[in-house]
Write an enzyme that holds these catalytic residues in place. Structure first.
Site, PDB file in Angstrom:
ATOM      1  N   ASP A  87       0.827  -1.212   0.000  1.00 34.72           N
ATOM      2  CA  ASP A  87       0.000   0.000   0.000  1.00 34.72           C
ATOM      3  C   ASP A  87       0.857   1.257   0.000  1.00 34.72           C
ATOM      4  OD1 ASP A  87       0.859  -0.576   2.704  1.00 34.72           O
ATOM      5  OD2 ASP A  87      -0.602   0.880   3.438  1.00 34.72           O
ATOM      6  N   GLU A 182       0.218  -1.349   5.573  1.00 31.02           N
ATOM      7  CA  GLU A 182       1.257  -0.968   6.529  1.00 31.02           C
ATOM      8  C   GLU A 182       1.124   0.496   6.917  1.00 31.02           C
ATOM      9  OE1 GLU A 182       5.367   0.525   7.725  1.00 31.02           O
ATOM     10  OE2 GLU A 182       4.027   1.217   6.171  1.00 31.02           O
TER      11      GLU A 182
END
Ligand SMILES: [Zn+2]
Length: 417
Positions: A87, A182
């Site tokens: 991400d 994350e």
């Protein structure tokens, strides 16, 4: 032939392919992954891993990519894992990223074409002084680049590709892990450590060439709920105790010259209010508490609570709740028990012709939580810089050095076994 002569790098092409896919995570979403689009990158990575011959590569329902490179040595080598996150930060758009390669950088200002106000200058990015002659990659001015952490993904993928196609280099079994979310602190929430089956791991998510990070903050969150006394404002005399005014007294009593993010650096911790909402009757304030020492974390929390108590002396009808939530812990206490993990990392960096820099991070990583879940996990450099913003950059040469370091690391571990 030396290792570096033997590698024909695929890292840049991979990086460009991955940054074109929008994988921004969303802290407000309750699902996992927080945004379905992260699976688009996961699907591509699995296809590429299967194409390399990693038969067990797969994407699970939560958006995690798992794969293994079988060992090709008779020695008993620890099983290690390389990990990066898919991400990108919710702080800056990751839609329609147009990566641009600026060949042979000579220290000039780089004006990003889609927003001429976005100018990457060496004075704002002092690390650029080490990039003269390198090929820099930036976004085009309206988005982040996503080198955090797609540089790490591309580096792991290139190293895997090399090891598969060069069986003459001996290594133990290697696990590959790509995580979602994350950036919103949920990168390991749905990780299946048992399935992963590694002895220890390295996240490839660091900044400067040659750096290895073995220390992060320890982190708690504090929810402070202030219960005031509400009354009709026209008839409030000697009755009302406004939670809003109590909150403002507490916040103005916080230390300013120390123990605040604005006044601290290096190994200093802080007490930091991050959100506030409420009314006369009740106000909720959220704090984050940070320090490298977990014991000091507790002392910062008691300083905060003493301030609350002191302010409330003047408000006898009011009360408070003080709820501490553990967020993550300094990974150093775990890594100190396994010194070979850092030593091997340093040796791999030096074999790649770099000076190893052992550093601490004023933040957390997936590795801080993984270390305490039983998978010791320092952070190795990926070369990403100025992340979470439109001026993010990475250089082709730094990514290639990271690929070399990953390969050298598995070779070092085989030799030492
Ligand atoms: Zn990152």
């Amino acid at each position: 032939m030396t290792l570096s002569e033997n590698i024909s790098y695929t890292v840049t092409k991979r990086f460009l392919r991955y940054t074109a896919i929008d994988t921004q995570s969303d802290p407000l979403s309750l699902s996992c992954p927080s945004t379905e689009k992260q699976k688009n990158l996961g699907t591509l990575l699995v296809r590429e891993l299967l194409g390399m011959g990693l038969k067990d590569a797969h994407l699970d329902q939560y958006g995690y990519v798992y794969a293994s490179i079988p060992g090709n040595t008779k020695k008993k080598v620890p099983i290690i894992c390389f990990c990066s996150h898919m991400d990108t930060s919710p702080d800056c758009s990751g839609e329609n990223v147009k990566a641009i390669i600026h060949e042979n950088y000579q220290g000039q200002d780089i004006v990003l074409p889609d927003d001429q106000n976005q100018i990457i200058r060496m004075k704002d990015h002092p690390d650029l002084k080490d990039q003269i002659g390198n090929d820099l990659i930036t976004a085009s001015g309206t988005t982040l680049l996503g080198a955090d952490n797609k540089a790490g993904i591309a580096e792991i993928m290139d190293a895997a590709n090399f090891l598969i196609s060069h069986p003459e280099y001996k290594h133990g079994e290697i696990k590959i892990l790509f995580t979602p979310d994350e950036e919103i602190g949920r990168g390991v929430d749905k990780l299946d450590l048992k399935k992963l089956g590694a002895d220890f791991a390295y996240t490839i998510d660091g900044e400067t060439l040659g750096s290895i990070e073995n220390e992060t903050f320890s982190a708690d969150g504090v929810k402070l709920i202030i219960h005031g006394v509400s009354a009709h404002p026209g008839f409030a005399k000697n009755k009302m105790e406004s939670a809003i005014k109590i909150a403002s007294e507490i916040l103005s009593a916080l230390p300013k010259e120390y123990l605040s993010p604005e006044s601290s650096s290096n190994k200093e911790g802080f007490i930091h209010p991050v959100s506030i909402n409420g009314s006369v009757e009740q106000v909720n304030i959220e704090f984050i508490i940070r320090d490298f020492s977990t014991e000091l974390l507790k002392s910062h929390e008691s300083i905060l609570e003493q301030i609350v108590r002191k302010v409330l002396i003047s408000y006898p009808g009011s009360g408070y709740d003080f709820i501490v939530e553990e967020q993550y812990r300094n990974m150093k206490s775990v890594l100190d028990l396994h010194p070979q993990i850092i030593q091997s990392g340093i040796e791999a960096i030096e074999r790649s012709g770099l000076t190893a820099k052992l550093q601490s991070i004023r933040g957390g990583t997936d590795g801080s939580r993984l270390s305490f879940m039983g998978l010791p996990c320092p952070n190795l450099f990926a070369g990403e810089h100025a992340f979470h913003g439109k001026q993010e950059w990475v250089s082709v040469q730094d990514m290639q050095k990271a690929v070399q370091t990953i390969i050298n690391l598995v070779l070092v571990l085989e030799e030492k076994s």
